[in-house]
Design a protein around this motif. Sequence first.
Motif, mmCIF file in Angstrom:
data_model
loop_
_atom_site.group_PDB
_atom_site.id
_atom_site.type_symbol
_atom_site.label_atom_id
_atom_site.label_comp_id
_atom_site.label_asym_id
_atom_site.label_seq_id
_atom_site.Cartn_x
_atom_site.Cartn_y
_atom_site.Cartn_z
ATOM 1 N N ASN A 62 0.972 -1.124 -0.128
ATOM 2 C CA ASN A 62 0.083 0.017 0.190
ATOM 3 C C ASN A 62 0.734 1.495 -0.231
ATOM 4 O OD1 ASN A 62 0.614 0.891 2.736
ATOM 5 N ND2 ASN A 62 -0.407 -1.197 3.205
ATOM 6 N N GLY A 63 0.417 2.349 0.034
ATOM 7 C CA GLY A 63 0.950 3.597 -0.388
ATOM 8 C C GLY A 63 1.630 4.115 1.143
ATOM 9 N N THR A 64 1.121 3.883 2.196
ATOM 10 C CA THR A 64 1.490 3.998 3.389
ATOM 11 C C THR A 64 2.773 3.320 3.684
ATOM 12 O OG1 THR A 64 -0.753 4.290 4.100
ATOM 13 C CG2 THR A 64 1.152 4.253 5.964
ATOM 14 N N ASP A 160 5.618 11.935 -2.234
ATOM 15 C CA ASP A 160 4.657 11.163 -2.163
ATOM 16 C C ASP A 160 3.560 11.329 -3.360
ATOM 17 O OD1 ASP A 160 2.155 10.416 -1.322
ATOM 18 O OD2 ASP A 160 2.065 11.151 0.835
ATOM 19 N N ALA A 162 1.156 9.656 -4.386
ATOM 20 C CA ALA A 162 -0.061 8.793 -4.230
ATOM 21 C C ALA A 162 -1.385 9.254 -4.787
ATOM 22 C CB ALA A 162 -0.505 8.523 -2.750
ATOM 23 N N GLN A 163 -1.197 10.824 -5.075
ATOM 24 C CA GLN A 163 -2.353 11.412 -5.542
ATOM 25 C C GLN A 163 -2.172 12.078 -7.225
ATOM 26 O OE1 GLN A 163 -4.341 14.381 -3.264
ATOM 27 N NE2 GLN A 163 -4.469 12.900 -1.410
ATOM 28 N N SER A 189 0.048 5.054 -4.253
ATOM 29 C CA SER A 189 -0.720 4.173 -3.932
ATOM 30 C C SER A 189 -1.500 3.551 -4.759
ATOM 31 C CB SER A 189 -1.549 4.867 -2.608
ATOM 32 O OG SER A 189 -3.066 4.212 -2.260
ATOM 33 N N LYS A 194 -7.665 5.756 -6.071
ATOM 34 C CA LYS A 194 -6.630 6.870 -6.587
ATOM 35 C C LYS A 194 -6.808 6.408 -8.115
ATOM 36 C CE LYS A 194 -4.676 6.976 -2.640
ATOM 37 N NZ LYS A 194 -4.526 8.082 -1.441
HETATM 38 C C1 PLP Z 1 -3.859 7.678 -0.502
HETATM 39 C C2 PLP Z 1 -2.553 8.445 0.178
HETATM 40 C C3 PLP Z 1 -1.388 7.653 0.950
HETATM 41 C C4 PLP Z 1 -1.630 6.378 1.492
HETATM 42 O O1 PLP Z 1 -1.999 5.261 0.447
HETATM 43 P P1 PLP Z 1 -2.442 3.815 0.986
HETATM 44 O O2 PLP Z 1 -2.230 3.066 -0.050
HETATM 45 O O3 PLP Z 1 -4.045 4.097 1.403
HETATM 46 O O4 PLP Z 1 -1.613 3.463 2.183
HETATM 47 C C5 PLP Z 1 -0.516 8.393 1.077
HETATM 48 N N1 PLP Z 1 -0.274 9.873 0.787
HETATM 49 C C6 PLP Z 1 -1.239 10.452 0.180
HETATM 50 C C7 PLP Z 1 -1.151 11.803 -0.098
HETATM 51 C C8 PLP Z 1 -2.417 9.766 -0.196
HETATM 52 O O5 PLP Z 1 -3.444 10.233 -0.695
#
Ligand code: PLP
Length: 373
Positions: A62-64, A160, A162-163, A189, A194
């Motif tokens: 996952n992204g975390t 980061d 993820a977005q 993520s 997403k």
């Molecule tokens: C969604 C998100 C994460 C974490 O991703 P997960 O897969 O839910 O763990 C981290 N940083 C940002 C900015 C996100 O939007």
Amino acid sequence: MKKTNIQMVDLMGQYSKIKNEIDQNIISSIESGRFVNGPIVQKFSENLSNYLNVKNVICCANGTDALQIAFMALDLKKGDEIICPSWTYIATAEAAAILGIKVVFCDVDLDTFNITADLIEPHINDNTKAIVPVHLYGQSCDMAPIIKLAEEYDLKIIEDNAQAIGCKYTFPSEEIKFTGTLGHIGTTSFYPSKNLGCYGDGGAIFTNDNNLANKLRMIVNHGEKIKYHHEIIGCNSRLDSIQAEILNIKLKYLDEYNTNRKIMANNYNLAFNKINQIKTPKVISDSIHVYHQYTLRILNGKRDELKSYLNDLEIPSMIYYPIPIHKQKPYRNNQTLKNTDILSDEVISLPIHTELENSNQDYIIESVIKFFK
Ligand SMILES: *Cc1c(COP(=O)(O)O)cnc(C)c1O
């Protein structure tokens, strides 16, 4: 003004268009008997690394985790400090805090919602080890000055992303690169909502540094290179084969999905630019926005009123984020982040997704306009 069941994110609508391909691949994946880290995970990593033009893509759970593993690979530990925005999803700070790293929050620019080199610099001290820019809502931070700052102070950059998967940044030299490949390590993520999402949890880490990549590959798999030979402390963070099958298919459509989002955002911008009490998202000239969220600032103090008005009309909307991280219990400090605090009172995100129908968007637009009349 026709409207049919408007959703914030329409994953089922998107699935229905690629159902045959997805279903077939999921079944053959199960039949292959390689449930975790199968050949498809490797294939998807290669395809994503070609797409992003980055040397290494390491998939994880996952992204975390992706962020935490990035911090571990850079040997960040107790006493070290990172600088990141408070105006982001909790995971950005949490992944560092869990390792005992001190998280120093930086304010964001009111118009782009992102941290800038000018806002970062005052927070740098002898303990600072890394900057964590978040490309929030799908728009790149202005990275050239941030990279310059990091070089000046010898800091690492962990993006980061993820977005913002599929977002590109243009350097002053006119070189164009994907976000997530601009710093030392990028993370993303694949959470379902997403821009590139699977049907469960998933994440990935990017780097052009082959040594770091080797270390990242060991950390995601219990610190081992050879089975049962554990050289460093790692964790268990792997991508399931079924999720990789889904991602491998959806990667082909990512540009189309992101283009769709952009068209929708332009429709909103055109309509809302005329309203004085609304500030539409500012796009920095050197960024291609991929609109993970379409986020407005409501300047007349009526954000919450607008939200409940939309709710009554069955138009979903979201507040990203109602409470910034520096005001959350485990992270609370006495810091004042002026712009961040303003944003938590002003922002509202409207539906923007690949399946949003024009008639539904028109209905959202007309409803918002009516509210301000
Ligand atoms: C969604 C998100 C994460 C974490 O991703 P997960 O897969 O839910 O763990 C981290 N940083 C940002 C900015 C996100 O939007």
